[in-house]
Design a protein around this motif. Structure first.
Motif, PDB file in Angstrom:
ATOM      1  N   SER A  29       0.925  -1.197   0.102  1.00 38.77           N
ATOM      2  CA  SER A  29       0.221  -0.200   0.030  1.00 38.77           C
ATOM      3  C   SER A  29       0.884   1.317  -0.234  1.00 38.77           C
ATOM      4  O   SER A  29       1.887   1.327   0.165  1.00 38.77           O
ATOM      5  N   SER A  30       0.371   2.498  -0.362  1.00 39.12           N
ATOM      6  CA  SER A  30       0.968   3.546  -0.346  1.00 39.12           C
ATOM      7  C   SER A  30       1.688   4.191   1.052  1.00 39.12           C
ATOM      8  O   SER A  30       2.729   4.781   1.183  1.00 39.12           O
ATOM      9  N   ASP A  31       1.066   3.494   2.109  1.00 42.53           N
ATOM     10  CA  ASP A  31       1.744   3.998   3.352  1.00 42.53           C
ATOM     11  C   ASP A  31       2.897   2.843   3.912  1.00 42.53           C
ATOM     12  O   ASP A  31       3.457   2.883   4.716  1.00 42.53           O
ATOM     13  N   LYS A  32       3.275   1.724   3.079  1.00 42.01           N
ATOM     14  CA  LYS A  32       4.386   1.003   3.046  1.00 42.01           C
ATOM     15  C   LYS A  32       3.976  -0.099   4.129  1.00 42.01           C
ATOM     16  O   LYS A  32       4.895  -0.673   4.701  1.00 42.01           O
ATOM     17  N   LEU A  33       2.798   0.017   4.796  1.00 44.45           N
ATOM     18  CA  LEU A  33       2.343  -0.767   5.989  1.00 44.45           C
ATOM     19  C   LEU A  33       1.524  -2.154   5.555  1.00 44.45           C
ATOM     20  O   LEU A  33       1.557  -2.981   6.549  1.00 44.45           O
ATOM     21  N   LYS A  34       0.916  -2.320   4.415  1.00 44.38           N
ATOM     22  CA  LYS A  34      -0.086  -3.336   4.256  1.00 44.38           C
ATOM     23  C   LYS A  34       0.501  -3.997   2.870  1.00 44.38           C
ATOM     24  O   LYS A  34       0.703  -3.553   1.695  1.00 44.38           O
ATOM     25  N   TYR A  35       0.397  -5.379   3.050  1.00 43.18           N
ATOM     26  CA  TYR A  35       0.999  -6.214   2.015  1.00 43.18           C
ATOM     27  C   TYR A  35      -0.134  -7.207   1.464  1.00 43.18           C
ATOM     28  O   TYR A  35      -0.885  -7.530   2.551  1.00 43.18           O
ATOM     29  N   ILE A  36      -0.588  -7.209   0.209  1.00 40.64           N
ATOM     30  CA  ILE A  36      -1.360  -7.952  -0.397  1.00 40.64           C
ATOM     31  C   ILE A  36      -0.910  -8.950  -1.425  1.00 40.64           C
ATOM     32  O   ILE A  36       0.041  -8.470  -2.157  1.00 40.64           O
ATOM     33  N   THR A  37      -0.890 -10.246  -1.247  1.00 37.21           N
ATOM     34  CA  THR A  37      -0.187 -11.163  -2.066  1.00 37.21           C
ATOM     35  C   THR A  37      -1.503 -11.827  -3.067  1.00 37.21           C
ATOM     36  O   THR A  37      -2.253 -12.246  -2.557  1.00 37.21           O
ATOM     37  N   ILE A  38      -1.536 -11.386  -4.334  1.00 37.22           N
ATOM     38  CA  ILE A  38      -2.476 -11.836  -5.319  1.00 37.22           C
ATOM     39  C   ILE A  38      -2.062 -13.288  -5.737  1.00 37.22           C
ATOM     40  O   ILE A  38      -0.952 -13.455  -6.321  1.00 37.22           O
ATOM     41  N   LYS A  39      -2.887 -14.040  -5.591  1.00 36.01           N
ATOM     42  CA  LYS A  39      -2.709 -15.544  -6.048  1.00 36.01           C
ATOM     43  C   LYS A  39      -3.761 -16.066  -7.201  1.00 36.01           C
ATOM     44  O   LYS A  39      -4.463 -15.208  -7.590  1.00 36.01           O
ATOM     45  N   ASN A  40      -3.850 -17.170  -7.500  1.00 34.47           N
ATOM     46  CA  ASN A  40      -4.769 -17.827  -8.525  1.00 34.47           C
ATOM     47  C   ASN A  40      -6.216 -17.667  -8.256  1.00 34.47           C
ATOM     48  O   ASN A  40      -6.545 -17.350  -7.094  1.00 34.47           O
ATOM     49  N   ASP A  41      -7.049 -17.548  -9.041  1.00 40.21           N
ATOM     50  CA  ASP A  41      -8.416 -17.686  -8.919  1.00 40.21           C
ATOM     51  C   ASP A  41      -9.116 -16.676  -7.664  1.00 40.21           C
ATOM     52  O   ASP A  41      -9.925 -17.093  -6.992  1.00 40.21           O
ATOM     53  N   TYR A  42      -8.617 -15.542  -8.226  1.00 37.12           N
ATOM     54  CA  TYR A  42      -9.120 -14.108  -7.258  1.00 37.12           C
ATOM     55  C   TYR A  42      -8.905 -14.390  -5.533  1.00 37.12           C
ATOM     56  O   TYR A  42      -9.480 -14.114  -4.967  1.00 37.12           O
ATOM     57  N   GLN A  43      -7.763 -15.316  -5.427  1.00 38.08           N
ATOM     58  CA  GLN A  43      -7.487 -15.329  -4.110  1.00 38.08           C
ATOM     59  C   GLN A  43      -6.325 -14.499  -3.487  1.00 38.08           C
ATOM     60  O   GLN A  43      -5.389 -14.053  -4.405  1.00 38.08           O
ATOM     61  N   PHE A  44      -6.386 -13.909  -2.428  1.00 37.71           N
ATOM     62  CA  PHE A  44      -5.303 -13.249  -1.875  1.00 37.71           C
ATOM     63  C   PHE A  44      -4.965 -13.406  -0.468  1.00 37.71           C
ATOM     64  O   PHE A  44      -5.618 -14.206   0.365  1.00 37.71           O
ATOM     65  N   GLU A  45      -3.732 -13.041   0.074  1.00 36.22           N
ATOM     66  CA  GLU A  45      -3.030 -13.005   1.468  1.00 36.22           C
ATOM     67  C   GLU A  45      -3.175 -11.620   1.732  1.00 36.22           C
ATOM     68  O   GLU A  45      -2.509 -10.668   1.082  1.00 36.22           O
ATOM     69  N   TYR A  46      -3.404 -11.143   3.078  1.00 37.46           N
ATOM     70  CA  TYR A  46      -3.202  -9.739   3.593  1.00 37.46           C
ATOM     71  C   TYR A  46      -2.364  -9.714   4.801  1.00 37.46           C
ATOM     72  O   TYR A  46      -2.721 -10.616   5.970  1.00 37.46           O
ATOM     73  N   ASN A  47      -1.460  -8.898   4.982  1.00 36.12           N
ATOM     74  CA  ASN A  47      -0.839  -8.780   6.256  1.00 36.12           C
ATOM     75  C   ASN A  47      -0.325  -7.144   6.621  1.00 36.12           C
ATOM     76  O   ASN A  47      -0.198  -6.392   5.387  1.00 36.12           O
ATOM     77  N   ALA A  48      -0.664  -6.542   7.577  1.00 36.23           N
ATOM     78  CA  ALA A  48      -0.731  -5.322   7.830  1.00 36.23           C
ATOM     79  C   ALA A  48       0.182  -5.259   9.167  1.00 36.23           C
ATOM     80  O   ALA A  48       0.262  -5.890  10.365  1.00 36.23           O
TER      81      ALA A  48
END
Length: 127
Positions: A29-48
């Motif tokens: 993210s723009s604040d550099k604190l939120k990570y989003i990992t985009i995977k197959n089939d519209y799946q994601f993982e999120y860490n903040a």
């Protein structure tokens, strides 16, 4: 009646065509604190994180006066499915309701999160 049916079909088709996929990989993210990992089939993982993230420490590269490793305060994590509507990434989290008695559910995750795609930065894969 035909006009209402036509407009309904038009709106539905516009929303279907606005669905896009993001390139697989890790975004920040723009604040550099939120990570989003985009995977197959519209799946994601999120860490903040709060305050500092591994990305901000790596980019600042300043000595911290502590010996050993740096601790990060978590500010949310989860996984689920995403969609893209009007140039926004919408994260819908999978909630494990079986753990309500033992673990507090983050209210933010119930509502989902939104990010403007233009404000996300794709991170290069680290080798």
């Amino acid at each position: 009646m035909k006009l209402i049916l036509f407009l309904g079909t038009l709106l539905l088709s516009c929303s279907v065509f606005s669905q896009e996929k993001l390139e697989q990989g890790r975004y920040i993210s723009s604040d550099k604190l939120k990570y989003i990992t985009i995977k197959n089939d519209y799946q994601f993982e999120y860490n903040a994180y709060k305050g500092y993230s591994p990305y901000t420490i790596k980019k600042e590269n300043k000595p911290n006066g502590m010996c050993g490793t740096i601790g990060y305060w978590g500010d949310g994590r989860g996984k689920g499915t995403y969609s893209i509507v009007d140039e926004e990434l919408i994260l819908k989290f999978d909630i494990d309701y079986s753990t309500i008695a033992t673990k507090k559910i983050d209210i933010k995750l119930l509502k989902g999160l939104r990010f403007k795609i233009s404000e996300l930065e794709k991170l290069e894969d680290e080798k």
